[in-house]
Design an enzyme around this catalytic site. Sequence first.
Site, PDB file in Angstrom:
ATOM      1  CD  GLU B 261      -2.687  -1.432  -0.071  1.00 54.07           C
ATOM      2  OE1 GLU B 261      -2.906  -0.462  -0.839  1.00 54.07           O
ATOM      3  OE2 GLU B 261      -3.030  -2.600  -0.351  1.00 54.07           O
ATOM      4  CG  HIS B 264      -1.226   1.019  -4.401  1.00 53.43           C
ATOM      5  ND1 HIS B 264      -1.279   0.968  -5.774  1.00 53.43           N
ATOM      6  CD2 HIS B 264      -1.524  -0.237  -3.967  1.00 53.43           C
ATOM      7  CE1 HIS B 264      -1.600  -0.267  -6.160  1.00 53.43           C
ATOM      8  NE2 HIS B 264      -1.744  -1.026  -5.079  1.00 53.43           N
TER       9      HIS B 264
END
Lengths: 496, 496
Positions: B261, B264
């Site tokens: 994550e 991202h």
Amino acid sequence: MMSPSYQSLVKKLQRANTLGSVIGLMGWDEQVNLPSGSGKRRAEQMAILAELYHNLATDASIEPLLQELEATELTSDEQVVVRHARKEYDRLTKLPAAFVTEKAVLESQAYHAWAEAREKSDFTHFAPYLEKQLKMANEEAAFLGYQQNAYDYHIDRHDPGMTSAAIEGLFSELKKDLIPLVRQILDSPIKARIDFFKGFPVESQESFLKEVTTRLGFDYTRGRIDVALHPFCAGDAADTRMTTRFHEDNPLDSLFSSVHETGHGLYEQGLLVEALGTALGEAVGMGIHESQSRLWENQVARGKAFWKYHEPKLRESFPSQLEGVTSDDLYLAINAVTLNPIRVDSDEVTYNLHIILRFELEKRLFSQELKVADLPNAWKELSKEIVGLTPEKDAEGVLQDVHWSGGAFGYFPSYCLGNMIGAQLWYTALEALPNLESDFAQGDFSRLLKWLRSNIHCHGKRYDTGELVKKVTGAEISPAYLIRYLKERYLPLYCG
Amino acid sequence: MMSPSYQSLVKKLQRANTLGSVIGLMGWDEQVNLPSGSGKRRAEQMAILAELYHNLATDASIEPLLQELEATELTSDEQVVVRHARKEYDRLTKLPAAFVTEKAVLESQAYHAWAEAREKSDFTHFAPYLEKQLKMANEEAAFLGYQQNAYDYHIDRHDPGMTSAAIEGLFSELKKDLIPLVRQILDSPIKARIDFFKGFPVESQESFLKEVTTRLGFDYTRGRIDVALHPFCAGDAADTRMTTRFHEDNPLDSLFSSVHETGHGLYEQGLLVEALGTALGEAVGMGIHESQSRLWENQVARGKAFWKYHEPKLRESFPSQLEGVTSDDLYLAINAVTLNPIRVDSDEVTYNLHIILRFELEKRLFSQELKVADLPNAWKELSKEIVGLTPEKDAEGVLQDVHWSGGAFGYFPSYCLGNMIGAQLWYTALEALPNLESDFAQGDFSRLLKWLRSNIHCHGKRYDTGELVKKVTGAEISPAYLIRYLKERYLPLYCG
């Protein structure tokens, strides 16, 4: 059978309210979660939400619906909804767009000026903004039809039906008894010990307060409590978001803040979810809201019965910290009274004097008896007279509160009104619910909550502040109950 | 000098985007904070936000602005913004309102049907909804001008410029090398030990991953990480919200999810804040996004150099848990390979086979070679052939993923595309940045981040997926890099 026009109005109100609840949640997120560098983005988000909310709430199709419904025979529920919808619609539509924009800009500027002024303890830095806020507050009142009595307009916004004259009557009566009572308590040789509040781990405080607030009746399946710089309660019956804060050396601050916010939260959760978005699912106003938070915080949670049940639990959570602390020590610390120049750091006894001071000054500002430039001196003089001390500097006096920077006049009185109403409801509940405090001593608070639900919460805005108190207690709002309560609680402790 | 029309368009795009970011935040809040009983209210909030967003994004004044700007000479930046604004505006305006409403209703129904079907492992319960989703997916494509090649429309939505044919070419080449490689690794007598992952306290996991993600470059002054049921990354450059989850007996899950994550998040934070709301401040698409998360998760954080720096830190955080675990044990556990019927539980090697399987089936569904009713059997057969195992039941096969219930076709390929692009970028970076991995061994990841910022992040949607890869790596997208990487990483470990 609801008419199509009524249904249509309700739908429009609900849409605006739903979007308003998003704004509330974003505000909560800003206090609880927002990364330090994301403030600009949040401001943009809030600006567009405010604009869209305004569009929904001032939709031109609302006016003809209101007119039609105002000329129709309605049920009493419908009358409440339509009356309040009209009030809010007028407030939002009678203010010119340029005025609203100007006020928003002023609020932001005045806030920063106030923060800087407080930092430097320099009132002159804030004075021009306060001047402007006062001017706009008068203009706003005039737009809404209050040409002669602008202060009443602002008071009514916080506590529907209340007026400056009514509050003046209540406060002067309160003051008469309260000032000598405070003197009596402060003159007592008995002083609360607070030296043992050291090293209370945050995790244990947190689980203790979760236990307490759950026991009081807060429904965590439709609400939560998180950490923020200042305790507050946001959201509504469908999703109630409270905050608290923790200090290892001040566990009572966190506990009583949380119980206070739980009082607000229980009120919100007691409003009818199915009426959300209409006046029937909305709190009466600030004073009644505050009566709920104060009642749970003070009458209930600072009381002997509450601690009969919770003292052993507290000692289980903090065995070493409370070693050598007697029950009397603890109970006295919970009910400590000291004079403090800062309102928010004051106990429930002296707190009211801070409010009376502010009300007196606001009243004089609106009547133009007092000029903004003379406010710091007036504060000092009146503070000596009412609170019993003179703040050493303006940062601890006239500059201590944020409210005026946002143009929130007529807001302060609600706090004290809440204290009075809370006490008045308390004695009514005690009569209506025999042996209520024996329940508390068993850790059961459900009868009180149920009573508040059916006497206060479920009505939404059906009654104005004074009407509701009269209906529930059978008497006009009066400071006598608060005085009685303070005497019953504090005299045995300090002057027994 | 920007024309007034261009400025006006940008302002409208930004307004919609700002409101969209509120929707994103409310979605994050729903996963992270929402009390269990507040779901109905949240659905109402989301519905009105979606409606208002749609109003802003499809404002009728946008069409003439676009037409005017499309007929004007524009800078290359402006061209990018206008081209993508047109694409999005068409997508939002060419779908009839009734279609959009029907799809929203279907999504909700299909989600619940899927959840129940998976629970019971009963595909027939889900089949009619999937049928309907497929039908609507074809209709949607047709509305947007894809009469003949509906699947391409959906692929392009996730990865601009990609087509079914292009992906088929890449996947068949990948499959050719990957299936034997997987076989070779699985046949190895060397197996990773994971028995020592027991009792890793959540607090220590949390502070370890905060340290790691900060070191990778995630800016916590404009982002945060919280706990949710599933890890995800929401928000944008101005306020990036990641989530993770913790299991005491599976610290690697939390760590690698968080690093994923963070990949991202770093992409989002690398987009130009000042371009937020236009295509220049938006990610290219899913494949490039996934290339970022996979590159940080796999090439970087499963690598030797990363662990040279982090292994001592990990041992400091979990000394007793890692007692008796050698560095080789640990590194092998980090790079464990096992065949799993469930995609999301699979390692980075076998994961790609799961995607190839889904792509193959989606392709056949859209070409009508395959009927929905025959999907479970086709899944089992192809799974045996491609992944190398037959799921025991549909819950672990055709019903395992949520995507199709929401009509998200053409989404799966992006995951594998991301793996390929990630590896391709990795080798390019290694060439461009000499001794990069020595930096990692010192705990310094800044050169890689800076390189990704200036080669990938800063471009926003300026280039389509394939164009961007070509521009940065000098080559077309190819599976060769992924194969090379997997061989270099895994063969020494398992078949050295």
